[in-house]
Scaffold this motif. Sequence first.
Motif, mmCIF file in Angstrom:
data_model
loop_
_atom_site.group_PDB
_atom_site.id
_atom_site.type_symbol
_atom_site.label_atom_id
_atom_site.label_comp_id
_atom_site.label_asym_id
_atom_site.label_seq_id
_atom_site.Cartn_x
_atom_site.Cartn_y
_atom_site.Cartn_z
ATOM 1 N N ASN A 7 0.876 -1.171 0.000
ATOM 2 C CA ASN A 7 0.000 0.000 0.000
ATOM 3 C C ASN A 7 0.910 1.215 0.000
ATOM 4 O O ASN A 7 1.593 1.459 0.989
ATOM 5 N N PRO A 8 0.969 1.991 -1.099
ATOM 6 C CA PRO A 8 1.951 3.087 -1.187
ATOM 7 C C PRO A 8 1.699 4.249 -0.222
ATOM 8 O O PRO A 8 2.606 5.047 0.009
ATOM 9 N N ASN A 9 0.472 4.358 0.382
ATOM 10 C CA ASN A 9 0.309 5.398 1.403
ATOM 11 C C ASN A 9 0.679 4.788 2.752
ATOM 12 O O ASN A 9 0.969 3.596 2.852
ATOM 13 N N THR A 10 0.723 5.612 3.785
ATOM 14 C CA THR A 10 1.277 5.134 5.065
ATOM 15 C C THR A 10 0.201 4.882 6.121
ATOM 16 O O THR A 10 0.496 4.822 7.317
ATOM 17 N N THR A 11 -1.057 4.697 5.682
ATOM 18 C CA THR A 11 -2.157 4.454 6.630
ATOM 19 C C THR A 11 -2.273 2.961 6.910
ATOM 20 O O THR A 11 -2.754 2.192 6.066
ATOM 21 N N GLY A 40 5.980 8.894 3.998
ATOM 22 C CA GLY A 40 5.216 9.253 2.819
ATOM 23 C C GLY A 40 3.832 9.799 3.176
ATOM 24 O O GLY A 40 3.528 9.997 4.353
ATOM 25 N N PRO A 41 2.978 9.996 2.172
ATOM 26 C CA PRO A 41 1.646 10.578 2.406
ATOM 27 C C PRO A 41 0.690 9.567 3.043
ATOM 28 O O PRO A 41 0.716 8.388 2.681
ATOM 29 N N VAL A 42 -0.174 10.023 3.976
ATOM 30 C CA VAL A 42 -1.158 9.116 4.589
ATOM 31 C C VAL A 42 -2.227 8.700 3.579
ATOM 32 O O VAL A 42 -2.905 7.699 3.770
ATOM 33 N N SER A 43 -2.377 9.501 2.508
ATOM 34 C CA SER A 43 -3.256 9.129 1.408
ATOM 35 C C SER A 43 -2.687 9.752 0.137
ATOM 36 O O SER A 43 -1.931 10.732 0.230
ATOM 37 N N ILE A 44 -3.016 9.201 -1.021
ATOM 38 C CA ILE A 44 -2.461 9.695 -2.283
ATOM 39 C C ILE A 44 -3.606 10.301 -3.083
ATOM 40 O O ILE A 44 -4.506 9.593 -3.534
ATOM 41 N N ASP A 49 1.703 13.708 -4.167
ATOM 42 C CA ASP A 49 1.605 12.516 -3.303
ATOM 43 C C ASP A 49 2.137 11.279 -4.031
ATOM 44 O O ASP A 49 2.877 10.468 -3.463
ATOM 45 N N GLU A 50 1.762 11.188 -5.319
ATOM 46 C CA GLU A 50 2.185 10.027 -6.118
ATOM 47 C C GLU A 50 3.717 9.974 -6.210
ATOM 48 O O GLU A 50 4.329 8.919 -6.018
ATOM 49 N N VAL A 147 -9.797 10.005 0.249
ATOM 50 C CA VAL A 147 -9.394 8.592 0.370
ATOM 51 C C VAL A 147 -9.597 8.080 1.796
ATOM 52 O O VAL A 147 -10.120 6.980 2.001
ATOM 53 N N LEU A 148 -9.227 8.892 2.795
ATOM 54 C CA LEU A 148 -9.310 8.387 4.177
ATOM 55 C C LEU A 148 -10.729 8.283 4.705
ATOM 56 O O LEU A 148 -10.958 7.647 5.745
ATOM 57 N N ASP A 149 -11.726 8.807 3.981
ATOM 58 C CA ASP A 149 -13.124 8.542 4.363
ATOM 59 C C ASP A 149 -13.425 7.052 4.273
ATOM 60 O O ASP A 149 -14.319 6.551 4.947
#
Length: 243
Positions: A7-11, A40-44, A49-50, A147-149
């Motif tokens: 998962n490329p984001n950090t969440t 990195g970003p918590v969401s992309i 972010d990418e 995305v984080l929703d």
Amino acid sequence: MLIRVINPNTTRSMTEKIGASAQRVAAPGTRIVASNPDSGPVSIESHFDEAISAVGVADEVRKGEKEGTDAYVIACFGDPGLLAARELTRAPVLGIAEAAFHLATMISTRFSIVTTLSRTGIIAEHLLQSYGFAHHCRRVRAAEIPVLDLEDDGACALNRIVEECLRAKAEDNIGAIVLGCGGMADLADEIRDAVGLPIVEGVTAAVKLAETLASLKLGTSKHGDLAFPPPKRFTGRFEHLSS
Ligand code: 5HY
């Protein structure tokens, strides 16, 4: 078979959800390791972010190479760092967008994409063009949800996605819908039941294609542009990448 799903984001909660969806469809004997970069970003949700997340993807592939990984999945719908990741390994590397496009065109002549934010829709359009699927896709739609929703049960993200899928079914003259975010990995069945159309979800699509390639011993070609990167010195915060 060992498949590393990145998962490329950090969440972390999204990584665990993606890992669970991947393991659910994996064949007996396939072990899924779900990971995300530390930095990195918590969401992309943007080109910036990418760009940052692509470095994190490369770091996760380098870790996977030390563990004898048989295949990799990049679980973000922009397929960030896909070609760079392929340079770093002989194993197959699947992006969830590319995998979903391939499967969608095997079950429908035309599909639409439902992603999170319209601002990232252009990233999906660029991938459709570069992968050669633009003529199969009617529309790239957005549910207009951050995305984080998708991590917040109270945010009714699922309802927003279903509403947009129903609009696509009514207006786009399509045979299938591709879900445009790794964070939607666990929603395909509910959406399919609510919308009544085949729903192609990228994480599960990529895991099955990764198993197929690895079982056929079809790895990333090291002949040509996906050969290992030429050894060189990196400076500053990337010094650890020197070879
Ligand atoms: C994804 N962002 O799949 C993309 C989706 C998007 O953090 N994981 C993210 O909206 O482009």
